[in-house]
Motif scaffolding. Structure first.
Motif, PDB file in Angstrom:
ATOM      1  N   ARG A 105      46.367  59.818  62.119  1.00 29.67           N
ATOM      2  CA  ARG A 105      46.489  61.188  62.663  1.00 29.67           C
ATOM      3  C   ARG A 105      46.463  61.220  64.180  1.00 29.67           C
ATOM      4  N   THR A 106      46.231  60.073  64.818  1.00 32.46           N
ATOM      5  CA  THR A 106      46.228  59.987  66.276  1.00 32.46           C
ATOM      6  C   THR A 106      47.117  58.808  66.696  1.00 32.46           C
ATOM      7  N   PRO A 107      47.568  58.779  67.957  1.00 33.98           N
ATOM      8  CA  PRO A 107      48.508  57.739  68.387  1.00 33.98           C
ATOM      9  C   PRO A 107      47.893  56.341  68.378  1.00 33.98           C
ATOM     10  N   SER A 108      48.768  55.347  68.316  1.00 31.90           N
ATOM     11  CA  SER A 108      48.359  53.945  68.350  1.00 31.90           C
ATOM     12  C   SER A 108      49.239  53.161  69.327  1.00 31.90           C
ATOM     13  N   HIS A 109      48.649  52.111  69.894  1.00 37.52           N
ATOM     14  CA  HIS A 109      49.378  51.210  70.784  1.00 37.52           C
ATOM     15  C   HIS A 109      49.045  49.782  70.351  1.00 37.52           C
ATOM     16  N   LEU A 110      50.049  49.065  69.875  1.00 34.75           N
ATOM     17  CA  LEU A 110      49.887  47.675  69.454  1.00 34.75           C
ATOM     18  C   LEU A 110      50.607  46.808  70.473  1.00 34.75           C
ATOM     19  N   ARG A 111      49.914  45.818  71.030  1.00 38.04           N
ATOM     20  CA  ARG A 111      50.494  45.037  72.132  1.00 38.04           C
ATOM     21  C   ARG A 111      50.108  43.573  72.007  1.00 38.04           C
ATOM     22  N   GLY A 112      50.700  42.770  72.900  1.00 39.55           N
ATOM     23  CA  GLY A 112      50.383  41.350  72.941  1.00 39.55           C
ATOM     24  C   GLY A 112      51.092  40.517  71.892  1.00 39.55           C
ATOM     25  N   VAL A 113      52.130  41.075  71.243  1.00 39.86           N
ATOM     26  CA  VAL A 113      52.740  40.369  70.112  1.00 39.86           C
ATOM     27  C   VAL A 113      54.247  40.159  70.285  1.00 39.86           C
ATOM     28  N   GLY A 114      54.674  39.944  71.515  1.00 40.50           N
ATOM     29  CA  GLY A 114      56.083  39.646  71.738  1.00 40.50           C
ATOM     30  C   GLY A 114      56.536  38.419  70.972  1.00 40.50           C
ATOM     31  N   HIS A 115      55.599  37.496  70.711  1.00 40.13           N
ATOM     32  CA  HIS A 115      55.968  36.248  70.009  1.00 40.13           C
ATOM     33  C   HIS A 115      56.382  36.469  68.564  1.00 40.13           C
ATOM     34  N   ILE A 116      56.008  37.611  67.963  1.00 35.02           N
ATOM     35  CA  ILE A 116      56.383  37.809  66.559  1.00 35.02           C
ATOM     36  C   ILE A 116      57.862  38.199  66.419  1.00 35.02           C
ATOM     37  N   ARG A 117      58.554  38.311  67.532  1.00 40.66           N
ATOM     38  CA  ARG A 117      60.006  38.463  67.465  1.00 40.66           C
ATOM     39  C   ARG A 117      60.663  37.189  66.931  1.00 40.66           C
ATOM     40  N   HIS A 118      59.919  36.082  66.945  1.00 40.66           N
ATOM     41  CA  HIS A 118      60.465  34.793  66.519  1.00 40.66           C
ATOM     42  C   HIS A 118      59.864  34.331  65.192  1.00 40.66           C
ATOM     43  N   HIS A 119      59.288  35.251  64.424  1.00 41.04           N
ATOM     44  CA  HIS A 119      58.778  34.889  63.105  1.00 41.04           C
ATOM     45  C   HIS A 119      59.928  34.957  62.098  1.00 41.04           C
ATOM     46  N   GLU A 120      59.656  35.237  60.830  1.00 39.26           N
ATOM     47  CA  GLU A 120      60.727  35.242  59.837  1.00 39.26           C
ATOM     48  C   GLU A 120      61.894  36.127  60.264  1.00 39.26           C
ATOM     49  N   THR A 121      61.585  37.184  60.997  1.00 38.47           N
ATOM     50  CA  THR A 121      62.603  38.016  61.620  1.00 38.47           C
ATOM     51  C   THR A 121      62.004  38.513  62.931  1.00 38.47           C
ATOM     52  N   ASP A 122      62.760  39.285  63.707  1.00 36.88           N
ATOM     53  CA  ASP A 122      62.195  39.955  64.881  1.00 36.88           C
ATOM     54  C   ASP A 122      61.346  41.103  64.335  1.00 36.88           C
ATOM     55  N   ARG A 123      60.068  40.837  64.150  1.00 37.44           N
ATOM     56  CA  ARG A 123      59.221  41.803  63.448  1.00 37.44           C
ATOM     57  C   ARG A 123      59.041  43.097  64.217  1.00 37.44           C
ATOM     58  N   LEU A 124      59.055  43.062  65.521  1.00 28.76           N
ATOM     59  CA  LEU A 124      58.900  44.308  66.281  1.00 28.76           C
ATOM     60  C   LEU A 124      60.121  45.198  66.099  1.00 28.76           C
ATOM     61  N   ALA A 125      61.307  44.622  66.233  1.00 33.18           N
ATOM     62  CA  ALA A 125      62.523  45.411  66.029  1.00 33.18           C
ATOM     63  C   ALA A 125      62.610  45.906  64.592  1.00 33.18           C
ATOM     64  N   ALA A 126      62.262  45.046  63.643  1.00 28.85           N
ATOM     65  CA  ALA A 126      62.336  45.427  62.232  1.00 28.85           C
ATOM     66  C   ALA A 126      61.366  46.553  61.911  1.00 28.85           C
ATOM     67  N   LEU A 127      60.138  46.465  62.415  1.00 26.40           N
ATOM     68  CA  LEU A 127      59.155  47.515  62.156  1.00 26.40           C
ATOM     69  C   LEU A 127      59.580  48.833  62.782  1.00 26.40           C
ATOM     70  N   ALA A 128      60.078  48.781  64.016  1.00 23.13           N
ATOM     71  CA  ALA A 128      60.531  50.013  64.676  1.00 23.13           C
ATOM     72  C   ALA A 128      61.666  50.659  63.884  1.00 23.13           C
ATOM     73  N   THR A 129      62.592  49.838  63.402  1.00 27.87           N
ATOM     74  CA  THR A 129      63.740  50.359  62.651  1.00 27.87           C
ATOM     75  C   THR A 129      63.323  50.929  61.301  1.00 27.87           C
ATOM     76  N   GLU A 130      62.520  50.182  60.557  1.00 28.36           N
ATOM     77  CA  GLU A 130      62.209  50.595  59.192  1.00 28.36           C
ATOM     78  C   GLU A 130      61.178  51.713  59.140  1.00 28.36           C
ATOM     79  N   LEU A 131      60.130  51.645  59.960  1.00 34.45           N
ATOM     80  CA  LEU A 131      59.179  52.759  59.999  1.00 34.45           C
ATOM     81  C   LEU A 131      59.858  54.007  60.553  1.00 34.45           C
ATOM     82  N   GLY A 132      60.690  53.803  61.572  1.00 36.65           N
ATOM     83  CA  GLY A 132      61.442  54.941  62.117  1.00 36.65           C
ATOM     84  C   GLY A 132      62.368  55.556  61.084  1.00 36.65           C
TER      85      GLY A 132
END
Length: 420
Positions: A323-350
């Motif tokens: 119910r309140t905003p969140s900021h998740l940071r420090g995880v640029g490296h997860i762009r190189h996991h099974e997929t670019d997880r940051l881009a995937a999460l932004a796309t799918e949650l969005g």
């Protein structure tokens, strides 16, 4: 397992979920134990080994090199043997297989070819392969597919790597290092190493096998040459795989207990205790396990997840419900996991209505009403975990390729559905 519809209708909770869960073993611990058992001075037993795609691929890789890996029971016996002859290793989608096996393949007398699923060809491994070349191993290629030409021994010595994309680059060299003539002295230069708990895990497993490791200096790890002693392991539950189950309690205001939660561990998933407390959950570590009770409304969080990046998908899903905003940071490296997880999460949650902004090293999420829709997983088990968490709280969420969860959790869909 019966065939599943694709996309898979994620079960929707009709009220607070109340469940007690027994998790399969840790993939990270299982695969480290298997590697060291394969180069030890005698047979070892990996008790309560995780049986999943990643661990089966590791067992098959070690068998291809020459070890005997008996996976017929709950406890797996590994009998080492000289690595003689040519072999082909299928790494599938397993980063641990792609990165941990080449350094021990250098000890073989043969040509070892590596390849895997199409998604793996974009995952970084070049730092490991370049380092092996500097340590005396002839390697062809800097990404999948590649080939290691073993001569039966490896010189070893000092090497500098940039492990800012993955701590596995360092773990891979340390796991094989005791068998190298000069051991290994691995020095990191670059941005901070992510997922440090995994390096702590590697060091602990090495010491369990009697290997001398010095990790007293920042950004430097040395392994002395010597024998890798045979040693049995009892594998802990996979605490990162607890994220969707504890997230289910958080998302529904219910209570979930994960059995056999260790009081001391090197697993990154142990950070869930603090994260869920910050989000408003009641968290208690008891003799029965870790018990989490969700709040009436989830609180947003401001978190640096650099050391526990694998938890980001599940945490992001909960933040989308907060119910309140969140900021998740420090995880640029997860762009190189099974997929670019940051881009995937932004796309799918969005795509489900979340108000989410993708940053270079994280995500910002603000409260917004969510709706149903297809949640794509990109062949990534952690993305599937995020999808089912949202689906437990939102009508009509359809998770594409939920079967990708078999990477670390056999029959996850059936197990998950049984909780509702």
């Amino acid at each position: 397992m019966t065939s599943l519809p694709d996309p898979w209708p994620a079960p929707r909770a009709t009220g607070p979920v109340d469940a007690v869960v027994t998790l399969p073993g840790s993939k990270s611990l299982t695969n480290r134990a298997l590697v060291l058992a394969a180069i030890a001075d005698g047979p070892s037993v990996v008790r309560r080994a995780l049986r999943s795609r990643d661990t089966s691929l590791m067992a098959a890789a070690l068998t291809a090199l020459g070890s005997a890996v008996d996976t017929s029971g709950e406890d797996w016996t590994v009998t080492p043997a000289p690595f003689v002859g040519d072999a082909t290793v299928d790494v599938g989608l397993a980063g641990t297989v792609m990165r941990f096996v080449p350094p021990i393949a250098g000890l073989s007398r043969g040509t070892i070819s590596f390849d895997g699923d199409a998604h793996m060809r974009s995952r970084p491994v070049g730092e490991v392969l370049t380092a092996l070349g500097e340590l005396g191993v002839r390697v062809e290629g800097t990404s999948l597919p590649f080939t290691v030409h073993g001569t039966g021994s490896v010189r070893g010595g000092t090497v500098v790597v940039d492990a800012s994309a993955s701590s596995q680059f360092i773990s891979a060299l340390l796991l094989a290092g005791a068998r190298y003539e000069q051991g290994v002295d691995v020095r990191h230069e670059g941005k901070p190493v992510p997922s440090l708990p995994h390096l702590d895990m590697t060091v602990a497993v090495l010491r369990h096998h009697g290997v001398e490791v010095d990790d007293s200096d920042a950004n430097r790890w040395t392994v002395a040459p010597g024998t890798v002693r045979a040693a049995d392991h009892v594998i802990e539950p996979d605490l990162s795989n607890a994220a969707p189950f504890l997230g289910l309690a958080a998302a529904t205001g219910g209570t979930v207990t994960v059995r056999d939660w260790p009081r001391e561990t090197t697993q990154a998933g142990d950070a869930l205790r603090e994260i869920l407390t910050l989000m408003g959950c009641e968290v208690a570590l008891t003799d029965a396990g870790l018990r989490v009770t969700g709040p009436t409304e989830l609180q947003g969080v401001d978190l640096d997840l650099h050391d526990v990046g694998e938890l980001t998908p599940a945490v992001a899903a909960l933040c989308a419900l907060a119910r309140t905003p969140s900021h998740l940071r420090g995880v640029g490296h997860i762009r190189h996991h099974e997929t670019d997880r940051l881009a995937a999460l932004a796309t799918e949650l969005g795509g489900l209505g979340a108000d989410v902004t993708e940053r270079p090293d994280g995500l910002d999420l603000r409260p917004a009403p969510l709706t149903g829709g297809v949640f794509h997983t990109y062949a990534d088990h952690r993305m599937a975990h995020a999808g089912v968490i949202v689906g437990a709280a939102v009508d009509g969420v359809l998770v594409e390729d939920v079967a990708t969860t078999a990477k670390t959790f056999p029959d996850f869909p059936g197990f998950w559905s049984g909780l509702f």
